[in-house]
Scaffold this active site. Structure first.
Site, PDB file in Angstrom:
ATOM      1  N   CYS A 219      -9.461  60.778 -31.304  1.00  0.00           N
ATOM      2  CA  CYS A 219      -8.951  59.436 -30.978  1.00  0.00           C
ATOM      3  C   CYS A 219      -9.941  58.329 -31.328  1.00  0.00           C
ATOM      4  O   CYS A 219      -9.763  57.615 -32.297  1.00  0.00           O
ATOM      5  CB  CYS A 219      -8.590  59.359 -29.494  1.00  0.00           C
ATOM      6  SG  CYS A 219      -7.114  60.302 -29.055  1.00  0.00           S
TER       7      CYS A 219
ATOM      8  N   ASP B 112       6.764  74.230 -32.505  1.00  0.00           N
ATOM      9  CA  ASP B 112       5.513  74.175 -33.251  1.00  0.00           C
ATOM     10  C   ASP B 112       5.603  75.174 -34.396  1.00  0.00           C
ATOM     11  O   ASP B 112       6.188  76.253 -34.236  1.00  0.00           O
ATOM     12  CB  ASP B 112       4.313  74.520 -32.351  1.00  0.00           C
ATOM     13  CG  ASP B 112       2.999  73.984 -32.893  1.00  0.00           C
ATOM     14  OD1 ASP B 112       2.426  73.067 -32.289  1.00  0.00           O
ATOM     15  OD2 ASP B 112       2.556  74.481 -33.948  1.00  0.00           O
TER      16      ASP B 112
ATOM     17  N   VAL C 293      -1.424  66.876 -26.758  1.00  0.00           N
ATOM     18  CA  VAL C 293      -0.482  65.835 -26.355  1.00  0.00           C
ATOM     19  C   VAL C 293       0.897  66.415 -26.077  1.00  0.00           C
ATOM     20  O   VAL C 293       1.507  66.174 -25.040  1.00  0.00           O
ATOM     21  CB  VAL C 293      -0.390  64.740 -27.436  1.00  0.00           C
ATOM     22  CG1 VAL C 293       0.699  63.733 -27.089  1.00  0.00           C
ATOM     23  CG2 VAL C 293      -1.736  64.039 -27.596  1.00  0.00           C
TER      24      VAL C 293
END
Length: 427
Positions: free
Chosen positions: A258, A33, A14
């Site tokens: 998801c 990150d 994402v």
């Protein structure tokens, strides 16, 4: 609008497309990150997720970092970290809260924090804001603000991208909503939809995937019924699909980060409020047992043959969907586990999956196709383009004999051209 300085926290499937989109548009952007290996790869222009073309990873206004100091230059933080479930199928907010603590350490007056991670309705205001306030010493609504804009990225989909999918946005107040909307409008060509409030936007995200989960559960249950009746599920769906308003869903394994996860965020919140969801959890139970169902069909096939030697099953594909390297919540693993528990040897291959990750996450040894031993059963588990191109000749080459079994979970093989002697079973 004064140009915002963007920071994207979390550079997975994402976050990276979001950061690249702002970098491509010339916005000052920091891609952050905590995985230093990931940062090193991105600095070289390489994206292991293959969501962004290597030639599009690097842009002059986009920097990649795992250093907290590099976040200080931003004033618009987009949090895109994973929100999985734990072994008890409860929401795991650990990464979101950790990202909130990180952002809070550099939060300044006038900054905005937008969450894209899937959460249950109320999580942004009830769980994340208190963390931001406590660590930063600032007050939400007066010193800084927050928003929520659910991610809609579909891994492996080159048509529906971050820029081309209508973006739902929300804000702590009207002024925040206006800034959030305009900041996303600067890069999302499909435009934005302003949700009524943050909880509404959070709820919209979880029901998008809960709806798909329930529809798939319905056809998964149908496939089990039709198997008992002795008719082919795909034949039934094709016939029913001739009606203009029939919803065309197909049976299969429901994994990934998801559809197989998001419904539990909604049911968790419902149960906190004293409501026990019946339909959503029933759908989850059906989908969570599909790996077991497929494994039982394979065992039945082998029992009917009555072989005395140790049978071997070859499984084509381990990732949660075709043409992506994402192994998160792979339900193919359920098939492997069931077969191994019954003493049936399995061998697994996947040209997209990382071998080290497969071993670390699931204890599965991935083999190259050339290393596979002849098998009694071939399971066409994931319809990677490599397997689709190979088709029946590939499947035949992996079987011990011309009277072997083939399990086609995706109904990807052409039934009409099934080689003589082979037995085909599909969902």
């Amino acid at each position: 609008m004064t140009e915002r300085k963007i920071a994207v926290v979390g550079l997975g499937y994402v976050g990276l497309p979001v950061a690249v989109s702002y970098g491509r548009a010339g916005f000052p952007c920091v891609g952050f990150d905590i995985d230093q290996t990931r940062i090193a790869e991105l600095k070289k222009g390489c994206d292991r997720t293959e969501e962004v073309e290597d030639g599009d990873v690097l842009h002059d206004s986009l920097t990649y970092s795992s250093e907290l100091d590099d976040l200080k230059q931003a004033d618009f933080y987009i949090v895109t970290v994973p929100t999985p479930i734990d072994s008890a199928r409860r929401p795991d907010m650990g990464a979101v809260l950790a990202a909130s603590r990180t952002v809070a350490k550099v939060l300044k007056k006038g900054d905005i924090v937008v969450y894209e991670s899937t959460v249950y309705p109320g999580a942004t205001e009830e769980d994340c804001i208190p963390v931001l306030e406590e660590i930063s010493g600032l007050n939400c609504g007066t010193d800084f603000s927050v928003g929520y804009s659910p991610e809609r990225i579909n891994p492996g989909d080159k048509e529906h991208r971050f820029e081309t999918i209508l973006k739902v946005v929300s804000g702590y107040d009207e002024a925040t909503l206006d800034i959030v909307a305009r900041t996303y409008e600067a890069v999302v060509t499909a435009g934005v939809y302003r949700a009524a409030n943050i909880k509404t936007a959070e709820a919209a995200k979880v029901i998008e995937n809960s709806q798909r989960d329930l529809n798939i559960a319905f056809v998964n249950e149908l496939s089990q019924i039709f198997d008992l009746v002795g008719i082919d599920t795909q034949d039934v769906l094709e016939a029913a699909g001739t009606k203009w308003n029939f919803l065309k869903f197909t049976p299969g394994l429901v994994g990934g980060h998801c559809i197989g996860v998001d419904p539990y965020y909604l049911t968790h919140k419902a149960e906190q409020l004293g409501h026990h969801p019946q339909v959503i959890l029933a759908g989850r139970r059906v989908n969570d047992r599909m790996g077991h169902h497929v494994a039982m069909q394979i065992i039945k096939m082998l029992m009917k043959r009555g072989r005395t030697d140790t049978p071997r099953v070859t499984i084509l594909g381990l990732t949660f969907k075709e043409n992506v390297p994402d192994l998160r919540n792979s339900k193919v693993v359920d098939i492997i586990t069931e077969l191994e528990n019954m003493g049936i040897k399995t061998q697994v291959t996947d040209p997209w999956a990382d071998k080290a990750e497969a071993m670390e996450e699931y204890g599965v040894t991935l083999k190259d196709t050339t290393e596979l031993e002849p098998a009694d059963v071939v399971v066409f588990a994931v319809s990677h383009r490599d397997y689709m191109d190979g088709g029946w000749p590939l499947v035949q080459s992996l079987l011990k004999s011309n009277d072997g079994f083939v399990v086609d979970i995706k109904s990807a093989l052409d039934r009409a051209t099934t080689p003589e002697g082979l037995t085909l079973w599909r969902l």
